[in-house]
Every structure is written in C-alpha cells, then in structure tokens.
Design an enzyme around this catalytic site. Structure first.
Site, PDB file in Angstrom:
ATOM      1  N   ARG A  19       3.131 -10.647  25.559  1.00 11.68           N
ATOM      2  CA  ARG A  19       4.192 -10.511  24.562  1.00 11.68           C
ATOM      3  C   ARG A  19       5.455  -9.880  25.139  1.00 11.68           C
ATOM      4  O   ARG A  19       6.426  -9.701  24.421  1.00 11.68           O
ATOM      5  CB  ARG A  19       3.649  -9.611  23.455  1.00 11.68           C
ATOM      6  CG  ARG A  19       3.960 -10.006  22.039  1.00 11.68           C
ATOM      7  CD  ARG A  19       3.302  -8.959  21.159  1.00 11.68           C
ATOM      8  NE  ARG A  19       3.406  -9.204  19.771  1.00 11.68           N
ATOM      9  CZ  ARG A  19       2.473  -9.762  18.997  1.00 11.68           C
ATOM     10  NH1 ARG A  19       1.351 -10.187  19.530  1.00 11.68           N
ATOM     11  NH2 ARG A  19       2.667  -9.879  17.714  1.00 11.68           N
ATOM     12  N   ARG A  41       1.952 -13.075   2.701  1.00 10.92           N
ATOM     13  CA  ARG A  41       0.648 -12.486   3.037  1.00 10.92           C
ATOM     14  C   ARG A  41       0.728 -10.965   3.052  1.00 10.92           C
ATOM     15  O   ARG A  41      -0.207 -10.282   3.457  1.00 10.92           O
ATOM     16  CB  ARG A  41       0.108 -13.056   4.358  1.00 10.92           C
ATOM     17  CG  ARG A  41       0.879 -12.688   5.571  1.00 10.92           C
ATOM     18  CD  ARG A  41       0.323 -13.327   6.848  1.00 10.92           C
ATOM     19  NE  ARG A  41       0.812 -12.574   7.983  1.00 10.92           N
ATOM     20  CZ  ARG A  41       0.754 -12.979   9.246  1.00 10.92           C
ATOM     21  NH1 ARG A  41       0.214 -14.142   9.537  1.00 10.92           N
ATOM     22  NH2 ARG A  41       1.212 -12.217  10.208  1.00 10.92           N
ATOM     23  N   ARG A  75      -2.105  -7.605   4.751  1.00  2.00           N
ATOM     24  CA  ARG A  75      -1.915  -6.864   6.007  1.00  2.00           C
ATOM     25  C   ARG A  75      -0.773  -5.874   5.875  1.00  2.00           C
ATOM     26  O   ARG A  75       0.340  -6.254   5.546  1.00  2.00           O
ATOM     27  CB  ARG A  75      -1.647  -7.835   7.151  1.00  2.00           C
ATOM     28  CG  ARG A  75      -2.776  -7.844   8.166  1.00  2.00           C
ATOM     29  CD  ARG A  75      -2.542  -8.821   9.258  1.00  2.00           C
ATOM     30  NE  ARG A  75      -1.426  -8.471  10.105  1.00  2.00           N
ATOM     31  CZ  ARG A  75      -1.034  -9.210  11.140  1.00  2.00           C
ATOM     32  NH1 ARG A  75      -1.655 -10.320  11.422  1.00  2.00           N
ATOM     33  NH2 ARG A  75      -0.015  -8.836  11.877  1.00  2.00           N
ATOM     34  N   ARG A  93       9.308  -6.520  12.963  1.00  2.18           N
ATOM     35  CA  ARG A  93       8.505  -7.280  13.942  1.00  2.18           C
ATOM     36  C   ARG A  93       9.268  -8.510  14.435  1.00  2.18           C
ATOM     37  O   ARG A  93       9.168  -8.878  15.610  1.00  2.18           O
ATOM     38  CB  ARG A  93       7.159  -7.671  13.338  1.00  2.18           C
ATOM     39  CG  ARG A  93       6.172  -6.492  13.413  1.00  2.18           C
ATOM     40  CD  ARG A  93       5.002  -6.646  12.479  1.00  2.18           C
ATOM     41  NE  ARG A  93       4.337  -7.906  12.599  1.00  2.18           N
ATOM     42  CZ  ARG A  93       3.823  -8.574  11.579  1.00  2.18           C
ATOM     43  NH1 ARG A  93       3.904  -8.093  10.364  1.00  2.18           N
ATOM     44  NH2 ARG A  93       3.206  -9.710  11.785  1.00  2.18           N
TER      45      ARG A  93
HETATM   46  P1  ADP Z   1       1.827 -11.226  14.517  1.00  2.06           P
HETATM   47  O1  ADP Z   1       1.879 -12.314  15.525  1.00  2.06           O
HETATM   48  O2  ADP Z   1       1.723 -11.724  13.130  1.00  2.06           O
HETATM   49  O3  ADP Z   1       2.938 -10.230  14.689  1.00  2.06           O
HETATM   50  P2  ADP Z   1      -0.519  -9.929  15.813  1.00  2.06           P
HETATM   51  O4  ADP Z   1      -1.814  -9.817  15.111  1.00  2.06           O
HETATM   52  O5  ADP Z   1      -0.417 -10.817  16.979  1.00  2.06           O
HETATM   53  O6  ADP Z   1       0.509 -10.351  14.669  1.00  2.06           O
HETATM   54  O7  ADP Z   1      -0.009  -8.463  16.278  1.00  2.06           O
HETATM   55  C1  ADP Z   1       0.021  -7.384  15.362  1.00  2.06           C
HETATM   56  C2  ADP Z   1       0.580  -6.144  16.050  1.00  2.06           C
HETATM   57  O8  ADP Z   1      -0.259  -5.753  17.151  1.00  2.06           O
HETATM   58  C3  ADP Z   1       1.970  -6.284  16.664  1.00  2.06           C
HETATM   59  O9  ADP Z   1       3.001  -6.081  15.711  1.00  2.06           O
HETATM   60  C4  ADP Z   1       1.951  -5.178  17.724  1.00  2.06           C
HETATM   61  O10 ADP Z   1       2.145  -3.914  17.137  1.00  2.06           O
HETATM   62  C5  ADP Z   1       0.514  -5.233  18.231  1.00  2.06           C
HETATM   63  N1  ADP Z   1       0.326  -6.107  19.402  1.00  2.06           N
HETATM   64  C6  ADP Z   1      -0.452  -7.228  19.442  1.00  2.06           C
HETATM   65  N2  ADP Z   1      -0.435  -7.793  20.669  1.00  2.06           N
HETATM   66  C7  ADP Z   1       0.384  -7.037  21.436  1.00  2.06           C
HETATM   67  C8  ADP Z   1       0.826  -7.100  22.786  1.00  2.06           C
HETATM   68  N3  ADP Z   1       0.423  -8.086  23.612  1.00  2.06           N
HETATM   69  N4  ADP Z   1       1.671  -6.141  23.236  1.00  2.06           N
HETATM   70  C9  ADP Z   1       2.088  -5.150  22.435  1.00  2.06           C
HETATM   71  N5  ADP Z   1       1.712  -5.015  21.144  1.00  2.06           N
HETATM   72  C10 ADP Z   1       0.877  -5.949  20.632  1.00  2.06           C
END
Ligand code: ADP
Length: 189
Positions: free
Chosen positions: A89, A128, A132, A143
C-alpha cells in the site's frame, strides 16, 4: 496465480479478491482482515493496530511487513500462488514485496487495479458505514486522502513494470469479476 489487488477504499477489492481466490485456488491474504482479527483479540499488538485503523491511518511499514511477510511466502510455497488484498500500500511496501518475490521466486504476475470515480467510492463506503467503524464518513474521507497520497503512486510503479491490469470498478460486481478473469486467464501460470 500470483496477484496483487490495488484499489481505493470502496472499490470492491475484498469482494473481487475473494472471487479471484476461489477461481484460481489460491489463498486470499487480506492485510485489513489480519489486522482486524488481531484488534478483536485486544492483545497489546491489537491495541496498537487499532490506533491506526480507527483513524484511517496507515499502519507503519515495518509493522505491516512483520505481520504479512511470512504469510505471503508460506502461501506461495504451499499453493503456488496468492491474492494480496491491501498489501502493498506504499512504495516502500512495494519495494519490500518485490524483494520477497525475488528471494523466494514468487513475484506477482499481475496487479489488478480497480478504478472508480470518487463519488462512487464515497457512496459505497457510506453504505457500509454501519458494519465497519472505519467506514464512518469522516474516517472514510480520510482513508481516500491517505490512498491518494501513499497508494495511488503504485499505479505508475506497476504500470512501468508492465503488470498492471486496469479494470473499471464502477460496473456491476459480476461484470467487474468477468473483466478481471478474462485478463488473468490470459496470463500463463
Ligand atoms: P480498505 O481497502 O477498505 O481501506 P482494508 O481492509 O484493506 O480496507 O484496510 C483497512 C485499514 O487497515 C486501513 O485503513 C489501514 O489502516 C490498515 N491497513 C491495511 N493494509 C495496510 C497496509 N498494507 N499498510 C498500512 N496499513 C494498512
């Protein structure tokens, strides 16, 4: 099949990631799910993670890697593939993922980029918001900003490596799946 999902929040990467996992018989590894499970256990690590998740901030790269790396390597060794949903990410994570891929001969073959207009994403996230905590409107907007700053640059990073598959995530969910499958079916395993 070794696939990375790249998408803004709300574009459906969890749903499509699960479908790719079923179709190609590879494990679905969702960083967000892994973090939410740890958070639910209320361990010290879980509490640390929830301080980032609740605000919609990124978990620091070193912590992400310590929780994800072994699972990716194990999945690739055991099943020959993976669908990574939510990781990498940041550019630093992408470099780390590439390094893991080189060391273990498990580099991603395709990066599925789900693209959708911002108003579509906001209305899906708002829809949603009851299930969550981090989908409340203010956190969801944050986000999306974090995505634009830290994750969007990965689109060019993977396009330059010739493995980006761009799909219109504004289409109905089954059409999105078909578009993804037809692109991935063309990739030799
Ligand atoms: P979405 O794609 O809907 O934002 P995710 O379930 O992928 O949801 O991620 C939820 C949260 O988890 C993110 O907002 C972040 O806080 C954290 N997160 C997930 N994956 C990562 C990552 N690879 N690096 C940093 N934070 C992450």
């Amino acid at each position: 099949m070794r696939v990375i999902m790249l998408s803004p929040p709300g574009a459906g990467k969890g749903t499509q990631g699960e479908r790719i996992s079923v179709r190609y018989g590879v494990p679905h590894i969702s960083s967000g799910e892994i973090f939410r499970e740890e958070t639910a256990r209320q361990t010290p690590l879980g509490k640390r993670l929830s301080s980032y998740l609740d605000r919609g901030d990124l978990v620091p790269d070193d912590l992400v890697l310590s929780l994800i790396k072994d699972r990716v390597v194990a999945a690739a060794r055991q099943s020959g593939g993976y669908v990574l949903d939510g990781f990498p990410r940041t550019l630093e994570q992408a470099e780390a993922a590439a390094e893991i891929g080189r060391e273990t001969h498990t580099s991603a073959q395709a990066v599925v980029y789900l693209d959708a207009p911002k108003d579509v994403l906001i209305s899906r996230l708002a829809g949603r918001g009851e299930s969550r905590a981090d989908d409340s409107e203010a956190v969801a907007r944050h986000r999306l900003e974090v995505y634009a700053e830290h994750t969007q640059p990965l689109v060019d990073y993977y396009a330059a490596r010739g493995i980006l598959v761009k799909v219109d995530a504004g289409s109905p969910v089954d059409v999105v799946s078909e578009d993804i499958f037809s692109a991935l079916d063309r990739i030799k395993d």
